[in-house]
Design an enzyme around this catalytic site. Structure first.
Site, mmCIF file in Angstrom:
data_model
loop_
_atom_site.group_PDB
_atom_site.id
_atom_site.type_symbol
_atom_site.label_atom_id
_atom_site.label_comp_id
_atom_site.label_asym_id
_atom_site.label_seq_id
_atom_site.Cartn_x
_atom_site.Cartn_y
_atom_site.Cartn_z
ATOM 1 C CB CYS A 1 -0.870 0.036 1.245
ATOM 2 S SG CYS A 1 -1.875 -1.416 1.439
ATOM 3 N NE ARG B 1 4.806 1.664 -1.584
ATOM 4 C CZ ARG B 1 5.453 1.562 -0.434
ATOM 5 N NH1 ARG B 1 6.698 1.972 -0.345
ATOM 6 N NH2 ARG B 1 4.869 1.065 0.617
ATOM 7 C CD1 TRP C 1 -0.327 -6.282 -1.162
ATOM 8 C CD2 TRP C 1 -0.086 -5.974 -3.352
ATOM 9 N NE1 TRP C 1 0.182 -7.433 -1.699
ATOM 10 C CE2 TRP C 1 0.342 -7.277 -3.034
ATOM 11 C CE3 TRP C 1 -0.028 -5.556 -4.685
ATOM 12 C CZ2 TRP C 1 0.829 -8.164 -3.993
ATOM 13 C CZ3 TRP C 1 0.469 -6.447 -5.631
ATOM 14 C CH2 TRP C 1 0.892 -7.732 -5.291
ATOM 15 C CG ASN D 1 0.415 1.768 3.929
ATOM 16 O OD1 ASN D 1 -0.649 1.880 3.337
ATOM 17 N ND2 ASN D 1 1.534 2.358 3.542
ATOM 18 N N GLY D 2 -0.425 -1.902 6.254
ATOM 19 C CA GLY D 2 -0.029 -2.931 7.208
ATOM 20 C C GLY D 2 -1.214 -3.727 7.707
ATOM 21 C CD GLU E 1 14.425 -20.092 -5.139
ATOM 22 O OE1 GLU E 1 14.050 -20.881 -6.013
ATOM 23 O OE2 GLU E 1 14.261 -18.866 -5.233
ATOM 24 C CE LYS F 1 15.718 -16.504 -7.422
ATOM 25 N NZ LYS F 1 14.466 -17.087 -7.155
ATOM 26 C CD GLU G 1 15.501 -16.464 -11.327
ATOM 27 O OE1 GLU G 1 14.548 -16.375 -12.111
ATOM 28 O OE2 GLU G 1 15.357 -16.607 -10.101
ATOM 29 C CG HIS H 1 24.603 -42.465 -7.857
ATOM 30 N ND1 HIS H 1 24.869 -43.815 -7.756
ATOM 31 C CD2 HIS H 1 24.270 -42.057 -6.611
ATOM 32 C CE1 HIS H 1 24.677 -44.203 -6.502
ATOM 33 N NE2 HIS H 1 24.321 -43.160 -5.785
ATOM 34 C CE LYS I 1 7.822 -11.213 -9.422
ATOM 35 N NZ LYS I 1 8.910 -11.932 -8.748
HETATM 36 C C1 F6R Z 1 12.186 -17.364 -10.282
HETATM 37 C C2 F6R Z 1 10.778 -17.109 -10.389
HETATM 38 C C3 F6R Z 1 9.941 -18.065 -11.149
HETATM 39 C C4 F6R Z 1 8.538 -18.173 -10.536
HETATM 40 C C5 F6R Z 1 7.629 -19.066 -11.388
HETATM 41 C C6 F6R Z 1 6.273 -19.240 -10.761
HETATM 42 O O1 F6R Z 1 12.837 -16.407 -9.505
HETATM 43 O O2 F6R Z 1 10.282 -16.127 -9.893
HETATM 44 O O3 F6R Z 1 10.539 -19.319 -11.211
HETATM 45 O O4 F6R Z 1 8.662 -18.701 -9.259
HETATM 46 O O5 F6R Z 1 7.479 -18.519 -12.665
HETATM 47 O O6 F6R Z 1 5.642 -18.022 -10.564
HETATM 48 P P1 F6R Z 1 4.447 -17.877 -9.564
HETATM 49 O O7 F6R Z 1 4.961 -18.080 -8.192
HETATM 50 O O8 F6R Z 1 3.910 -16.506 -9.798
HETATM 51 O O9 F6R Z 1 3.457 -18.947 -9.925
#
Ligand code: F6R
Length: 611
Positions: free
Chosen positions: A2, A27, A74, A100-101, A484, A488, A491, A507, A606
């Site tokens: 928010c 935001r 939000w 907010n919050g 993970e 990170k 990517e 293996h 995203k």
């Molecule tokens: C990597 C990343 C993607 C998402 C994936 C699923 O940093 O952000 O691998 O995790 O595309 O996205 P959501 O969580 O929005 O379903």
């Protein structure tokens, strides 16, 4: 997240508030509104949707007045609708508030007010506050707010105006940020510095537990108990872009550093001792008792959070749990047991594969729980229950804070089911709950301690940035974190990296380990600690250069590694929330050392809403 903007001064308030809200658009928000006080009346314009819709309403009839407050919402409590948009007002319409919050105890407060005949126009926690303020009002807005916030618990920032005092607005900061900007005979208030920069660079940052009474002539700043506060103003020399990133070089880094707040928010109001309240979970205890199988489905980072969830849920609850990539599951013919629960995890709640897999399991009879960051997202529409992750808008394509919030959401589900099914006794449940409560300050100390993880990962990044292949290993929950960490890194740095269970190395992949090959190991799980050390000895013997993520008090690990990224000690079950942080930072610094884009890596979006 928010946004808040307020104005008092000689100019018409609405356009200034709208301009401030535009500066906070980055935001993210789902609705917006403005309240202006003038001539003993408060006028409100608000609307679900983008600022254009609010602008249209303001163009049709702009409320006149020189004091006002505005908000971009939000959603956290209640979907994004016109009714739930801020500002909110009391039944007399003499008070308006934006907030907010999260008000942790809003449910009890609302029930109490309802019992005394109050009616509510929205589903929000905010509306409770404005009722309380109106109840407490006796000619002094600041006093009324002081009394109202004594009754509210949570992490929030609020600003209120009243038609009775058309020259002042009153703001309180309880953990959520608020900044005050000073102009010539006018004063501004906002939740973030970008909203102020069109008007002033003379800024005061409010601190937690402070109340400001704001007029065109200036402010009175006090602690909530009335003690006066003196604070120097800041002269802000950031440009708008720097201000949006909160002074960080990239949104990804900002979001990594937001994680203490995100973990705290994800727990807020949901843990009382070890009792877990999940506000949008409707299943009953019969369902909890009859549960025989848990499915977890997701993609990418969300899937990696689900991998940790699988280990943790199965281990704690002793219920068979399967984590399956959504894009695989949707084209399978899964056998769905009658008493099954599906956790569909998605930051956006819009990922096409996750939606399809979740629907498939639901159609075949599984109860469906969405774990998502976006209120009202597609996934929530056909889920039976929702656990919102409360990470706030994530701007960086590479997900960080949403991942930790997904972990916390799953811990809460596990703690609740574990107690109701009787597999977690009181002592064990209290131990888990206490360890969960400690996580926000542990993540904070991890990120901020001196000679800390940020400097160390920056230093290690300079060594990794010219490598071609990097391997991540771990066992159990540590393996889930390794997946993970590896994602990170690849990517955003475009280096090849691969994660595997530590036992899998011999293996095949061991053939690739030669002098200097970087291997990153996560080793926090006591029951397999020695087994992972054996794997380390194997890679060391072939010349690997090893970086470990391990607990602060682990004095053995350094005998087998070149560098150690230390994390605070927690229950092994909860370690992913801490052990992922150094790996996020490492990925960030490697990409930075390579001079890459970071927030928008090539070829990635995203939210993947198409197949
Ligand atoms: C990597 C990343 C993607 C998402 C994936 C699923 O940093 O952000 O691998 O995790 O595309 O996205 P959501 O969580 O929005 O379903």
């Amino acid at each position: 997240m928010c946004g808040i903007m307020g104005y008092v001064g000689p100019r018409p308030a609405s356009p200034i508030i709208l301009q401030g809200l535009e500066r906070l658009e980055y935001r993210g928000y789902d609705s917006a509104g403005v309240a202006v006080a003038d001539g003993g009346v408060i006028e409100i314009r608000k609307s679900a949707g983008k600022l254009d819709r609010l602008r249209q309403k303001l163009d049709e009839s702009e409320p006149a007045g020189h004091i006002g407050i505005g908000h971009t919402r939000w959603a956290t409590h209640g979907p994004p609708t016109d009714e739930n948009a801020h500002p909110h007002t009391d039944p007399t319409e003499k008070f308006a508030i934006v907030h907010n919050g999260i008000i942790e105890n809003y449910f009890e407060l609302r029930e109490e007010l309802r019992a005394s005949g109050r009616e509510f126009a929205s589903d929000t926690d905010t509306e409770v506050l404005v009722h309380l303020i109106a109840d407490e009002y006796d000619g002094d807005l600041a006093e009324a707010i002081r009394a109202a916030v004594k009754r509210a618990t949570g992490a929030y920032a609020l600003v209120a105006v009243t038609a009775h005092e058309p020259d002042t607005m009153v703001a309180v900061r309880m953990i959520r940020p608020l900044v005050i900007g000073f102009g010539q005979g006018e004063t501004f208030l906002a939740s973030g510095i970008p909203a102020l920069l069109d008007h002033t660079r003379d800024v005061l940052v409010m601190e937690d537990g402070e109340l400001a009474t704001i007029s065109a002539a200036g402010i009175i700043l006090e602690k909530l108990d009335g003690t006066p506060v003196e604070r120097d103003h800041l002269d802000i020399d950031w440009d708008v872009e720097q201000a949006e990133k909160g002074g960080y070089a990239h949104f990804m880094l900002k979001e990594i550093f937001e994680q203490p707040r995100v973990v705290a928010d994800s727990l807020l109001g949901r843990l009382d001792g070890s009792a877990v309240t999940l506000e949008d979970v409707k299943w009953d205890s019969d369902f909890e008792q009859s549960l025989e199988k848990i499915w977890i489905t997701a993609c990418g980072t969300a899937f990696h959070a689900g991998l940790a969830g699988k280990e943790m849920l199965e281990g704690l609850l002793r219920i068979p749990t399967e984590a399956v990539y959504a894009h695989e599951l949707r084209y399978r013919d899964p056998i769905v047991e009658p008493n099954s629960l599906t956790l569909a995890i998605s930051q956006s709640g819009e990922t096409a594969d996750t939606l399809a897999a979740a629907r498939l399991l639901h159609e075949r009879g599984s109860r469906l729980v969405a774990i998502t960051n976006v209120v009202g997202s597609a996934l929530t529409h056909y889920s039976d229950d929702v656990v919102y992750t409360r990470a706030g808008l994530e701007i960086s394509v590479a997900s960080t804070k949403a991942y930790t919030a997904m972990l916390v959401a799953q811990y809460l589900v596990a703690l609740r089911l574990g107690q109701s099914r009787g597999v977690l006794d009181t002592a064990r449940a209290s131990e888990v709950a206490a360890a969960l409560e400690a996580l926000p300050s542990q993540v904070e100390s991890l990120l901020t301690r001196e000679a800390g993880i940020d400097e160390m990962s920056r230093y290690l990044a300079t060594q990794l940035s010219d490598e071609n292949d990097i391997y991540f290993i771990g066992r159990g929950l540590d393996y889930a974190v390794a997946t993970e960490g590896s994602l990170k890194l690849k990517e955003i740095s475009y280096l090849h990296s691969e994660a595997m269970p530590a036992g899998e190395l011999k293996h095949g992949t061991l053939a690739l380990i030669t002098q200097g090959t970087p291997v990153i190991v996560v080793n926090t799980q006591a029951h397999v600690y020695d087994k992972t050390i054996s794997a380390l000895q194997e890679v060391k013997a072939r010349g690997a250069s090893v970086i470990a993520v391990a607990y602060d008090d682990d004095s053995e690990i350094e005998h087998y590694t070149d560098h150690v990224l230390r994390i605070p000690r927690t229950m092994d079950l909860l370690s992913p929330v801490l052990s992922i942080v150094p790996l996020q930072l490492l990925a960030y610094h490697v990409a930075d050392a390579r001079g890459l884009e970071i927030d928008q890596p090539r070829n990635l979006a995203k939210s993947v809403t198409v197949e």
